[in-house]
Scaffold this active site. Structure first.
Site, PDB file in Angstrom:
ATOM      1  NE  ARG A   1      43.189  40.911  44.073  1.00 25.68           N
ATOM      2  CZ  ARG A   1      43.844  39.897  44.626  1.00 25.68           C
ATOM      3  NH1 ARG A   1      44.900  40.100  45.401  1.00 25.68           N
ATOM      4  NH2 ARG A   1      43.477  38.666  44.402  1.00 25.68           N
TER       5      ARG A   1
ATOM      6  CG  ASP B   1      45.980  39.144  48.770  1.00 20.60           C
ATOM      7  OD1 ASP B   1      45.720  38.478  47.759  1.00 20.60           O
ATOM      8  OD2 ASP B   1      46.510  38.661  49.794  1.00 20.60           O
TER       9      ASP B   1
ATOM     10  CD  GLU C   1      42.133  36.854  46.453  1.00 18.14           C
ATOM     11  OE1 GLU C   1      42.304  35.700  46.023  1.00 18.14           O
ATOM     12  OE2 GLU C   1      43.028  37.510  47.034  1.00 18.14           O
TER      13      GLU C   1
ATOM     14  CG  ASP D   1      37.432  33.482  43.705  1.00 18.78           C
ATOM     15  OD1 ASP D   1      37.916  34.269  42.860  1.00 18.78           O
ATOM     16  OD2 ASP D   1      37.974  33.259  44.809  1.00 18.78           O
ATOM     17  CG  ASP D   2      30.769  31.151  43.572  1.00 19.29           C
ATOM     18  OD1 ASP D   2      31.808  30.763  44.143  1.00 19.29           O
ATOM     19  OD2 ASP D   2      29.649  31.128  44.113  1.00 19.29           O
TER      20      ASP D   2
ATOM     21  CG  HIS E   1      35.751  28.364  41.303  1.00 20.07           C
ATOM     22  ND1 HIS E   1      37.014  28.752  40.926  1.00 20.07           N
ATOM     23  CD2 HIS E   1      35.665  28.632  42.643  1.00 20.07           C
ATOM     24  CE1 HIS E   1      37.670  29.209  41.976  1.00 20.07           C
ATOM     25  NE2 HIS E   1      36.881  29.155  43.031  1.00 20.07           N
TER      26      HIS E   1
ATOM     27  CG  HIS F   1      47.736  36.284  40.964  1.00 23.40           C
ATOM     28  ND1 HIS F   1      46.721  37.218  41.089  1.00 23.40           N
ATOM     29  CD2 HIS F   1      48.005  35.847  42.229  1.00 23.40           C
ATOM     30  CE1 HIS F   1      46.406  37.336  42.367  1.00 23.40           C
ATOM     31  NE2 HIS F   1      47.151  36.528  43.080  1.00 23.40           N
ATOM     32  CG  ASP F   2      45.566  33.584  43.883  1.00 22.34           C
ATOM     33  OD1 ASP F   2      46.726  33.306  44.227  1.00 22.34           O
ATOM     34  OD2 ASP F   2      44.860  34.402  44.494  1.00 22.34           O
ATOM     35  CD  GLN F   3      41.321  30.207  40.828  1.00 16.75           C
ATOM     36  OE1 GLN F   3      41.486  29.004  40.748  1.00 16.75           O
ATOM     37  NE2 GLN F   3      40.815  30.785  41.911  1.00 16.75           N
TER      38      GLN F   3
ATOM     39  CG  ASN G   1      47.828  29.309  44.071  1.00 21.80           C
ATOM     40  OD1 ASN G   1      48.996  29.472  44.385  1.00 21.80           O
ATOM     41  ND2 ASN G   1      46.872  30.134  44.466  1.00 21.80           N
TER      42      ASN G   1
END
Length: 607
Positions: free
Chosen positions: A258, A260, A297, A322-323, A326, A390-392, A395
């Site tokens: 993956r 980054d 990503e 990502d859409d 979200h 992990h990001d969503q 963060n």
């Protein structure tokens, strides 16, 4: 090009190779068990090399530059005393692999589970993951995605501050620990995806610039100077990272990488770094007679990343979408801050389910510009989607998971939307049972100024969000400890029910042909904005499924034109079996019948 690093040749002989094109003098300084200095010979294209005698695995060494400065090996395989101390000679040939029958899993069949080695178990090691694999397999997981494990400062880090791309974090168990985990995964029928970072290196312990022009100031990288992939002397840098990718796939038997944040990989060469990487991986796949995959990503919403090289694409196998996250997140939680302001309508999720990207060239209020291009023609198997990662999670100011942001019914609706989508699903560790522990940002640097800079940055974020009193010091071990999973939760009460719900969804996805085949051309999706209802039909040559999803906070009574077929209910999230309020949708769909569906629930039918 030449293979960099300390490559043990056997019989107490080791070949040391390093790239340092601007230096006049380079030597290997062996620091233990017996100190000695090995002057290196300069080769073409800026490489230096020497073969040392009486050097066994376990020997500690550094490179001496220009007769004075001493630094660890940029291509070190092991940093047993951290990022500032000597590197160690490591013999990769001694590990006894038992996965020779492993041929891999098709990417489109992946059910991915993202995990962080340090917080996945109380022990925080590779080997501690192994006893948990059986439980993941029972859930239906057949691929784990491991957050970066390249050597970083200290013992606590997300992994994106790595500074030795070839070295495996010593506190996790080093190279052999990672090999043991991958070997065990393959014996369980589980593929391994490794998260790698080619857009930057961390700040502490980053000595690559001492050896040569590894970085460039041509671009303003979000995380510091960008790797030099397209300027003078870039060939050595490109080779350093390209070989690193092959190193994980070949030497460690990793199944997929993956990549980054590829929007941070700056390259204006005629052949982009990603395209060359895809070519190298394809060649390795052909050589090893098993397919290795690249996933990326990216927030570019650019299909060139996943399009074939023959038509001008980079040839990456799949990318995170990502859409989808979200669009789903805003419907479930109602949040509209920051980039979430671009989403929040059923039509957004409807479009993502049909195409992939929501933003395909239209104006984005958050970005204040048009964004993306159309993914309508790209195969569904080229998109990895999630409801959490992990990001969503990490963060967010409070590091809070969906468990804290919606009801139990909302968690089940989230699970259904994800697992029943036509894309490759990814779960974030603990999501399957509604883990309640947060996932904060954490570090364990030793550079005082860097610690204070990170601490201030995080304090400012908490202050800006109005959560100053909730500040979590990223350097404090207590912040890290709060993030460790509470494994016992999955066997208790509603957590157990949610785990079984995910298991049932994954099972249905596996055995039901209409759900199993990832084909955007064999689906129909529509929505009703005012009611927040979404309808979806997927079909194959063998069968078809139809599901209704209610994203509103109220029970709805509605009528629909039932798709042709004899529809039998397969699963209802409102059923008391799943601790729901009670099913109100019929076991069989009858044309013209008025239907009632509870708030934040969905029902799945098959014909």
């Amino acid at each position: 090009m030449v293979k960099v690093g300390a490559n043990y040749l056997g019989n107490a002989r080791c070949q040391f190779t390093v790239w340092a094109p601007l230096l006049k003098e380079v030597a290997v300084k062996v620091v233990s068990p017996h100190e000695q200095l090995l002057p290196m010979q300069q080769l073409e294209y800026g490489f230096w090399q020497v073969t040392g005698e009486n050097i066994e695995p376990g020997t500690r060494y550094v490179y001496q530059l220009e007769g004075t400065k001493e630094f660890p090996d940029p291509a070190s395989y092991l940093q047993p005393e951290g990022v500032h101390k000597a590197s160690e000679v490591f013999d990769h040939s001694t590990f006894n692999w038992s996965d020779r029958e492993w041929t891999g899993i098709r990417l489109e069949d992946y059910i991915i589970y993202e995990l962080h080695i340090g917080t996945f178990t109380p022990e925080g090691t590779f080997e501690a993951v192994i006893p948990r694999l059986t439980r993941l397999k029972e859930l239906g997981i057949n691929a784990i995605e491991i957050m970066p494990v390249s050597q970083f400062p200290g013992e606590r880090n997300w992994g994106y501050d790595g500074v030795y791309p070839y070295a495996v974090q010593d506190s996790y168990g080093g190279p052999n620990g990672l090999k043991k985990l991958i070997n065990a995964c393959h014996l369980e029928g589980i593929a391994v995806i490794l998260d790698v970072v080619y857009n930057h290196l961390g700040p502490e312990g980053n000595y690559l610039g001492q050896f040569g022009p590894y970085f460039t100031k041509k671009y303003f990288g979000a995380w510091g100077d960008a790797p030099n992939l397209d300027f003078a002397y870039c060939d050595g840098v490109r080779e350093y990272f390209l070989e690193n990718a092959l190193y994980w796939l070949d030497t460690f038997h990793v199944d997929a990488l993956r990549l980054d944040a590829i929007q941070g990989i700056y390259d204006f060469s005629a052949k982009h770094f990603l395209e060359e990487l895809a070519e190298r991986v394809k060649a390795l796949s052909e050589q090893k007679k098993r397919k290795f995959y690249l996933t990326a990503e990216s927030d570019l919403n650019d299909v060139r990343i996943i399009q074939p090289r023959e038509i001008g694409g980079y040839g990456i196998d799949a990318q995170w979408c990502d859409d989808f996250h979200h669009a789903l997140h805003t419907l479930i939680t109602g949040e509209q801050q920051r980039y979430y302001q671009d989403y929040g309508k059923c039509k957004d999720l409807e479009k993502s389910l049909r195409e992939g990207f929501v933003y395909s060239g239209q104006y984005s209020p958050d970005r204040k510009r048009r964004h993306g291009n159309s993914s309508a023609e790209e195969p569904a198997c080229k998109f990895v989607v999630c409801a959490q990662n992990h990001d969503q999670t990490g963060n967010r100011i409070l590091g809070d998971r969906m468990t804290k942001l919606t009801s139990f019914e909302g968690l089940k609706l989230t699970a259904g939307t994800l697992i029943l989508s036509p894309f490759i699903p990814l779960l974030f560790m603990g999501e399957e049972y509604g883990e309640e522990a947060p996932f904060f940002y954490f570090i364990s640097h030793s550079d005082h100024d860097l610690i204070e800079a990170v601490r201030k940055s995080k304090k400012d974020e908490f202050l800006e969000a109005g959560h100053e009193k909730d500040f979590q010091d990223p350097q404090d071990p207590g912040t890290f400890n709060k993030c460790v999973l509470n494994w016992e939760q999955q066997y208790q009460d509603k957590h157990k029910v949610l785990w079984e719900f995910y298991q049932e969804l994954i099972f249905l996805r596996r055995i039901n042909e209409a759900l199993k085949v990832l084909d955007k051309k064999k689906l129909e999706v529509s929505s009703r904005e005012e009611e927040k209802l979404l309808f979806m039909r997927r079909y194959s040559d063998e069968n078809q499924v139809f599901y209704v999803m209610n994203f509103s906070d109220r029970t709805l009574t509605f009528d629909i034109e039932t798709p042709r077929g004899s529809w039998q209910k397969l699963l209802d999230s409102a059923d008391s079996k799943w601790m729901g309020p009670g099913a109100t949708m019929p076991d069989k769909l009858i044309p013209g019948e008025l239907l009632t569906i509870p708030a934040k629930s969905f029902v799945l039918y098959q014909a």
